[in-house]
Write an enzyme that holds these catalytic residues in place. Structure first.
Site, PDB file in Angstrom:
ATOM      1  N   PRO A   1       0.835  -1.212   0.000  1.00  0.00           N
ATOM      2  CA  PRO A   1       0.000   0.000   0.000  1.00  0.00           C
ATOM      3  C   PRO A   1       0.866   1.256   0.000  1.00  0.00           C
ATOM      4  O   PRO A   1       1.877   1.306   0.689  1.00  0.00           O
ATOM      5  CB  PRO A   1      -0.775  -0.111   1.317  1.00  0.00           C
ATOM      6  CG  PRO A   1      -0.691  -1.533   1.719  1.00  0.00           C
ATOM      7  CD  PRO A   1       0.597  -2.047   1.154  1.00  0.00           C
ATOM      8  N   GLU A   2       0.472   2.231  -0.808  1.00  0.00           N
ATOM      9  CA  GLU A   2       1.187   3.497  -0.878  1.00  0.00           C
ATOM     10  C   GLU A   2       0.307   4.588  -0.269  1.00  0.00           C
ATOM     11  O   GLU A   2      -0.731   4.299   0.310  1.00  0.00           O
ATOM     12  CB  GLU A   2       1.553   3.807  -2.334  1.00  0.00           C
ATOM     13  CG  GLU A   2       2.416   2.709  -2.968  1.00  0.00           C
ATOM     14  CD  GLU A   2       2.842   3.030  -4.386  1.00  0.00           C
ATOM     15  OE1 GLU A   2       3.073   4.221  -4.671  1.00  0.00           O
ATOM     16  OE2 GLU A   2       2.954   2.106  -5.201  1.00  0.00           O
TER      17      GLU A   2
ATOM     18  N   LYS B   1       3.635   6.190   5.268  1.00  0.00           N
ATOM     19  CA  LYS B   1       2.746   5.024   5.220  1.00  0.00           C
ATOM     20  C   LYS B   1       2.424   4.486   6.621  1.00  0.00           C
ATOM     21  O   LYS B   1       1.878   3.397   6.762  1.00  0.00           O
ATOM     22  CB  LYS B   1       3.387   3.910   4.380  1.00  0.00           C
ATOM     23  CG  LYS B   1       3.663   4.324   2.940  1.00  0.00           C
ATOM     24  CD  LYS B   1       4.309   3.179   2.179  1.00  0.00           C
ATOM     25  CE  LYS B   1       5.091   3.691   0.994  1.00  0.00           C
ATOM     26  NZ  LYS B   1       5.914   2.636   0.387  1.00  0.00           N
TER      27      LYS B   1
ATOM     28  N   ARG C   1      14.156  -2.403  -8.909  1.00  0.00           N
ATOM     29  CA  ARG C   1      12.696  -2.456  -9.031  1.00  0.00           C
ATOM     30  C   ARG C   1      12.264  -2.381 -10.482  1.00  0.00           C
ATOM     31  O   ARG C   1      12.847  -1.648 -11.279  1.00  0.00           O
ATOM     32  CB  ARG C   1      12.046  -1.283  -8.272  1.00  0.00           C
ATOM     33  CG  ARG C   1      12.435  -1.154  -6.814  1.00  0.00           C
ATOM     34  CD  ARG C   1      11.878  -2.261  -5.956  1.00  0.00           C
ATOM     35  NE  ARG C   1      10.423  -2.331  -5.972  1.00  0.00           N
ATOM     36  CZ  ARG C   1       9.614  -1.642  -5.159  1.00  0.00           C
ATOM     37  NH1 ARG C   1      10.123  -0.826  -4.279  1.00  0.00           N
ATOM     38  NH2 ARG C   1       8.299  -1.776  -5.222  1.00  0.00           N
TER      39      ARG C   1
END
Ligand SMILES: [Zn+2]
Length: 268
Positions: A2-3, A54, A258
């Site tokens: 989750p961002e 976050k 990434r």
């Protein structure tokens, strides 16, 4: 993972469901998911639910509070409790006086809830460690951070000490929207480019927030509902798809370990 839009969606829902609720008990089903002494929080009433990057902060009517992080696969659920009451991956259950429950569910067990005996101080300490999020930072401050950073601009965006809350999805989409190649050294960006990038990041995050976040993985909100940003990714995970601006096929490269998606003709 989750961002910012996903965590902010959850924060808003937890805030409206839990503020004013008195904690009665904790059921800790997996030790790794809970840190500290839960007894410190018994009898306390939730005063506010805040977000820094976050991290979620639960302040109470006393100094004691609780900080939570969802990490890869965590969920915090206050509605649709029937499934989560018996679910295999439910790690912590918080029961409130009204009978309402908060379920912390996590398959990978990297997320956690932690008692913080001085929650205001803990919040300040965390704020010092994390960069501002794109909604808080000014274009000038963002430009200054970029000028000090020699590695790729995408690494800077993902590094939570520089800028907090942005993960791989919104970093990829924001860079495409700003027309900036993710591999460029951050310090090579002009003032106009850093401002364009900050604006683009805010726009993709706001869009994410508006549609309830991205549920391409395990993310659901505090009401157990999926978001829909995954249906409108701009470049993220769209290898070979036509660029939405110029129709060039999008390519996948690796930046900072990434997966990274870009349009070779729009992003310079
Ligand atoms: Zn393009």
């Amino acid at each position: 993972m989750p961002e910012l839009p996903e965590v902010e969606t959850i924060r808003t829902q937890l805030s409206s469901a839990l503020v004013g609720e008195k904690i009665v008990s904790f059921e800790i089903r997996r030790d790794k998911s809970f840190r500290g002494n839960p007894k410190e929080l018994s009898g306390r009433t939730i005063a506010s639910v805040k977000r820094i990057g976050k991290y979620l902060f639960f302040h109470t009517d006393k100094w004691v509070g609780m900080v939570g992080h969802l990490k890869m696969t965590g969920r915090m659920i206050v509605k649709n409790g029937e499934f989560y009451q018996t679910a295999k991956h439910t790690r912590v259950v918080v029961t409130f006086e009204s009978g309402q429950r908060l379920y912390f569910w996590d398959t990978r067990v990297f997320g956690y809830l932690e008692v913080t005996s001085d929650s205001k101080l803990a919040e300040v300490a965390l704020q010092k460690r994390l960069g501002a999020d794109p909604w808080q930072i000014s274009p000038q401050e963002f430009h200054t951070i970029c000028m000090r950073y020699k590695r790729p601009i995408k690494n800077l965006i993902l590094d939570q000490e520089n800028l907090s809350g942005v993960g791989n999805i919104y970093a990829n989409d924001g860079l495409w929207k700003a027309g900036i190649d993710p591999r460029r050294p951050a310090s090579s960006l002009s003032t106009i480019e850093t401002e364009k990038l900050l604006t683009a990041l805010r726009e993709v995050l706001e869009r994410g927030l508006l549609v309830g976040g991205a549920s391409d993985n395990s993310y659901v909100d505090a009401h157990n509902e999926k978001g829909s940003y995954q249906d409108e990714f701009l470049v993220y995970r769209l290898t070979g798809a036509p660029c939405k601006k110029c129709q060039t096929s999008l390519t996948r490269v690796v930046v900072g370990g990434r997966g990274t998606w870009l349009c070779s003709s729009c992003q310079k």
